[in-house]
Design a protein around this motif. Structure first.
Motif, short mmCIF file in Angstrom:
data_model
loop_
_atom_site.label_atom_id
_atom_site.label_comp_id
_atom_site.label_asym_id
_atom_site.label_seq_id
_atom_site.Cartn_x
_atom_site.Cartn_y
_atom_site.Cartn_z
N ILE A 131 21.62 20.82 26.37
CA ILE A 131 21.92 22.23 26.13
C ILE A 131 23.05 22.37 25.11
O ILE A 131 23.01 23.23 24.22
CB ILE A 131 22.32 22.94 27.45
CG1 ILE A 131 21.19 22.83 28.47
CG2 ILE A 131 22.66 24.40 27.19
CD1 ILE A 131 19.92 23.51 28.06
N TYR A 133 23.67 20.32 22.77
CA TYR A 133 23.07 20.02 21.47
C TYR A 133 22.35 21.24 20.91
O TYR A 133 22.48 21.58 19.73
CB TYR A 133 22.10 18.84 21.60
CG TYR A 133 21.43 18.49 20.29
CD1 TYR A 133 22.05 17.66 19.38
CD2 TYR A 133 20.21 19.05 19.95
CE1 TYR A 133 21.46 17.38 18.16
CE2 TYR A 133 19.61 18.78 18.73
CZ TYR A 133 20.23 17.94 17.85
OH TYR A 133 19.66 17.68 16.63
N LEU A 134 21.58 21.91 21.78
CA LEU A 134 20.87 23.13 21.36
C LEU A 134 21.85 24.20 20.90
O LEU A 134 21.62 24.89 19.91
CB LEU A 134 20.07 23.69 22.53
CG LEU A 134 18.57 23.47 22.57
CD1 LEU A 134 17.97 24.31 23.66
CD2 LEU A 134 17.92 23.80 21.24
N ALA A 135 22.95 24.36 21.64
CA ALA A 135 23.93 25.38 21.29
C ALA A 135 24.55 25.10 19.93
O ALA A 135 24.86 26.01 19.17
CB ALA A 135 25.02 25.45 22.36
N ASN A 139 17.20 25.78 17.50
CA ASN A 139 15.86 25.23 17.30
C ASN A 139 15.03 26.27 16.56
O ASN A 139 14.88 27.40 17.02
CB ASN A 139 15.23 24.88 18.66
CG ASN A 139 13.90 24.19 18.48
OD1 ASN A 139 12.92 24.82 18.09
ND2 ASN A 139 13.86 22.91 18.76
N SER A 141 11.72 26.30 15.67
CA SER A 141 10.34 26.63 16.02
C SER A 141 10.29 27.58 17.22
O SER A 141 9.30 28.29 17.39
CB SER A 141 9.54 25.36 16.31
OG SER A 141 9.98 24.76 17.48
N THR A 142 11.30 27.60 18.05
CA THR A 142 11.32 28.56 19.15
C THR A 142 12.26 29.72 18.86
O THR A 142 12.44 30.60 19.70
CB THR A 142 11.80 27.88 20.45
OG1 THR A 142 13.06 27.26 20.19
CG2 THR A 142 10.81 26.85 20.91
N TRP A 144 15.48 29.72 18.69
CA TRP A 144 16.73 29.71 19.45
C TRP A 144 17.87 29.46 18.46
O TRP A 144 17.94 28.40 17.85
CB TRP A 144 16.71 28.60 20.51
CG TRP A 144 15.74 28.86 21.63
CD1 TRP A 144 15.20 30.05 22.00
CD2 TRP A 144 15.18 27.89 22.52
NE1 TRP A 144 14.35 29.90 23.06
CE2 TRP A 144 14.32 28.58 23.41
CE3 TRP A 144 15.34 26.51 22.67
CZ2 TRP A 144 13.62 27.94 24.41
CZ3 TRP A 144 14.63 25.86 23.68
CH2 TRP A 144 13.79 26.58 24.55
N VAL A 147 24.47 29.00 18.93
CA VAL A 147 25.43 30.01 19.37
C VAL A 147 26.86 29.53 19.27
O VAL A 147 27.79 30.26 19.58
CB VAL A 147 25.15 30.45 20.83
CG1 VAL A 147 23.83 31.21 20.90
CG2 VAL A 147 25.16 29.26 21.75
N SER B 64 3.74 27.23 15.16
CA SER B 64 3.30 26.04 15.88
C SER B 64 4.50 25.36 16.51
O SER B 64 5.64 25.55 16.09
CB SER B 64 2.61 25.04 14.93
OG SER B 64 3.56 24.46 14.08
N TRP B 144 18.26 33.27 23.98
CA TRP B 144 17.15 32.34 23.78
C TRP B 144 15.99 32.84 24.64
O TRP B 144 16.09 32.86 25.87
CB TRP B 144 17.56 30.93 24.21
CG TRP B 144 18.58 30.30 23.32
CD1 TRP B 144 18.87 30.64 22.03
CD2 TRP B 144 19.46 29.21 23.63
NE1 TRP B 144 19.86 29.84 21.53
CE2 TRP B 144 20.24 28.95 22.49
CE3 TRP B 144 19.63 28.41 24.76
CZ2 TRP B 144 21.19 27.95 22.45
CZ3 TRP B 144 20.58 27.41 24.73
CH2 TRP B 144 21.35 27.18 23.58
N VAL B 147 9.74 30.73 25.67
CA VAL B 147 8.66 30.60 24.71
C VAL B 147 7.35 30.15 25.36
O VAL B 147 6.34 30.02 24.69
CB VAL B 147 9.02 29.60 23.59
CG1 VAL B 147 10.14 30.16 22.73
CG2 VAL B 147 9.38 28.26 24.16
#
Lengths: 191, 191
Positions: A131, A133-135, A139, A141-142, A144, A147, B64, B144, B147
């Motif tokens: 998480i 890493y995502l923050a 991403n 493709s989704t 996101w 933040v 995709s 977020w 998806v």
């Protein structure tokens, strides 16, 4: 009988392990557990007190983030608190091993518990890490968005608390290895 | 000398373990590793072939998703492939343990490797699990969106592949425990 004979002959040629060897291992084990307490406890506290409110707001919304908004971070706090308590509870056992270095049943018990706790802590730490890493990176493709540009302090605190947790993982791996080595040395010493 | 005497007296009262006991443990160990191969390999293949293209598109973008878009999923595939290879490589060692149930050094080696691999696999599996959770539920404070409503098949495949991976984790925990038990039984049998 034949097999036992072979065993004795095979092992007699080995250098005998000094009596104090397992005591040394147990002392290292105790130190590792103390470091583990420090790591997991600081990780739990750092993440558990982690929140940030942004200095701007609309009429309806005040933007804020806290660890409780993320299931993975909540899991992280719970798991690290459990692990800190576990380390505390196993310290008496570790002290017993220093005094009675021939103990075997309790060593096996400790290896089993350590292994289960290792899986638990690794799960919590890496779920939180993904998480974080995502923050940081988001991403595409989704859709996101990262933040951490807004919640800078929050992200920094979350990243920092991962360190203590991964420290705890390393301590657990080492205690399992030491336990296995101590067990095998007992077998050798008895011969 | 005093301590050794106490040890012998203490353990002589215990019921002797039959000679074939460790052989049984090694056979179970072999079966667990075969199950582990199936679990981690199917997890790697399921996630590695996971992609979905949505049936609608704008002039510029075809929507995709594939596993490669998510670092955590990429880690998941790599880790599961490594673990499947590891299980295959340790099978010869497991067979050696069935034939030579007095082996000790190689058992310790196997416990050490199993422990490291357990940490690796748990990290990969739970990092992926936290992303799957986010994809299902989203997160409101960071905006977020979930998806899985769009990428239904993708999400289902990702969730499914977690099962194989967590199966591999259970297998590894069991092999570590069996290894520790086998080691300690050797000590007892030698007495």
């Amino acid at each position: 009988m034949d097999k036992a004979g072979r065993l004795e002959k095979g092992d007699a040629s080995k250098v005998p392990v000094p009596v104090g060897a397992n005591r040394g291992i147990s002392i290292i084990d105790l130190i590792l557990r103390l470091v583990g307490i420090a790591g997991t406890l600081s990780a739990a506290i750092a993440m558990g007190t982690n929140e940030q409110t942004l200095p701007f707001f609309t009429r309806f919304v005040q933007f804020s983030a806290e660890y409780d908004d993320f299931r993975s971070f909540r899991l992280f706090v719970v798991v690290n608190a459990i692990l800190a308590a576990y380390f505390v509870l196993t310290i008496p056992l570790s002290i017993v091993h220093i005094m009675r270095s021939a103990a075997r049943g309790s060593r096996i018990l400790l290896i089993i518990l350590d292994t289960i706790m290792l899986a638990l802590l690794t799960a919590g730490a890496s779920a939180a890490a993904s998480i974080v890493y995502l923050a940081h990176n988001g991403n595409s493709s989704t859709n996101w968005l990262p933040v951490c540009q807004q919640y800078g302090d929050f992200c920094q605190m979350a990243s920092g608390s991962l360190i203590g947790s991964f420290g705890g993982i390393v301590m657990l791996i080492l205690t399992i290895l030491l336990g296995a080595i101590a067990l095998s040395r007992q077998a050798r010493r008895v011969l």
